[in-house]
Write an enzyme that holds these catalytic residues in place. Structure first.
Site, PDB file in Angstrom:
ATOM      1  N   HIS A 293       0.847  -1.194   0.000  1.00 48.08           N
ATOM      2  CA  HIS A 293       0.000   0.000   0.000  1.00 48.08           C
ATOM      3  C   HIS A 293       0.891   1.256   0.000  1.00 48.08           C
ATOM      4  CE1 HIS A 293      -3.062  -2.656   2.287  1.00 48.08           C
ATOM      5  NE2 HIS A 293      -3.542  -2.490   1.076  1.00 48.08           N
TER       6      HIS A 293
ATOM      7  N   LYS B 285     -15.507  -6.468   4.698  1.00 52.43           N
ATOM      8  CA  LYS B 285     -14.566  -7.503   5.138  1.00 52.43           C
ATOM      9  C   LYS B 285     -14.601  -7.567   6.662  1.00 52.43           C
ATOM     10  CE  LYS B 285     -11.393  -6.679   1.320  1.00 52.43           C
ATOM     11  NZ  LYS B 285     -10.071  -6.205   0.937  1.00 52.43           N
TER      12      LYS B 285
ATOM     13  N   ARG C 188      -2.420  -5.546  -8.401  1.00 51.17           N
ATOM     14  CA  ARG C 188      -1.421  -6.617  -8.244  1.00 51.17           C
ATOM     15  C   ARG C 188      -1.576  -7.596  -9.405  1.00 51.17           C
ATOM     16  NH1 ARG C 188      -3.218  -7.550  -2.258  1.00 51.17           N
ATOM     17  NH2 ARG C 188      -5.024  -6.877  -3.399  1.00 51.17           N
TER      18      ARG C 188
ATOM     19  N   SER D 141      -2.925  -7.631   2.855  1.00 52.97           N
ATOM     20  CA  SER D 141      -3.180  -7.524   4.301  1.00 52.97           C
ATOM     21  C   SER D 141      -3.538  -8.899   4.853  1.00 52.97           C
ATOM     22  CB  SER D 141      -4.328  -6.548   4.569  1.00 52.97           C
ATOM     23  OG  SER D 141      -3.999  -5.262   4.125  1.00 52.97           O
TER      24      SER D 141
END
Ligand code: ADP
Length: 168
Positions: A17, A41, A90, A128
């Site tokens: 990030h 999430k 990504r 993460s």
């Protein structure tokens, strides 16, 4: 003054990030990192903790600030005077989701542009969730997250383990 928003859950912020933050900060006059409060999430860190960790990590960048937000990301961007949303890309899996979101946001707010920055190769497989998984199992995560985040993760998982022990 060109303002951009980099929105995300950042649970917690990783060096991947931060790579995007640093590069976006070079492209825009002002970059606001938006920390999404009501993430769908299952988050480990509270909004306050996520804001604090991100603020500490970007404190040396003079044109970057951090703000929590809820509701639509495009509405947040409009509120802070930004016309650009920055996201990181990504692998191919990110691309599918990001393009879907970009099209939806285009419907909602055609005046807002999406800028997708490709990850630096060192961080291509960093997320993460993988960091949390490794930290939870006691693995070494230094080099993947800022030092403050590594400390917070260790503290969080020690507290979780302690809680589980006392309930047994
Ligand atoms: P989300 O916003 O989808 O909940 P995150 O908070 O983890 O997910 O990520 C915020 C943004 O940063 C997304 O655009 C994501 O693709 C990007 N990102 C996440 N990890 C990396 C990485 N290692 N390198 C580059 N970009 C990343």
């Amino acid at each position: 003054m060109v303002v951009a928003v980099y929105p995300g859950t950042f649970d917690p912020v990783t060096n991947g990030h931060l790579d995007i933050v640093v590069r976006a900060a070079r492209l825009f006059d002002r970059l606001i990192v938006g920390i999404y409060e009501e993430s769908p999430k299952n988050v480990l860190f509270s909004t306050g903790e996520r804001v604090e960790m991100m603020s500490e990590a970007v404190s040396y960048l003079p044109n970057v600030s951090v703000q929590p937000y809820s509701g639509l990301t495009v509405e947040f961007a409009k509120r802070v005077g930004a016309r650009t949303l920055v996201r990181g890309l990504r692998a191919i899996s990110d691309f599918e989701l990001e393009i879907q979101m970009a099209h939806m946001n285009r419907e909602l707010a055609p005046e807002i542009e999406f800028v997708l920055l490709m990850t630096s190769v060192n961080y291509a497989f960093l997320s993460s969730s993988i960091v949390k998984e490794v930290a939870c199992l006691g693995g070494d995560i230094s080099g993947l997250v800022p030092e403050g985040v590594a400390v917070s993760l260790r503290r969080k998982y020690n507290a979780v383990a302690e809680h589980a022990r006392t309930r047994r």
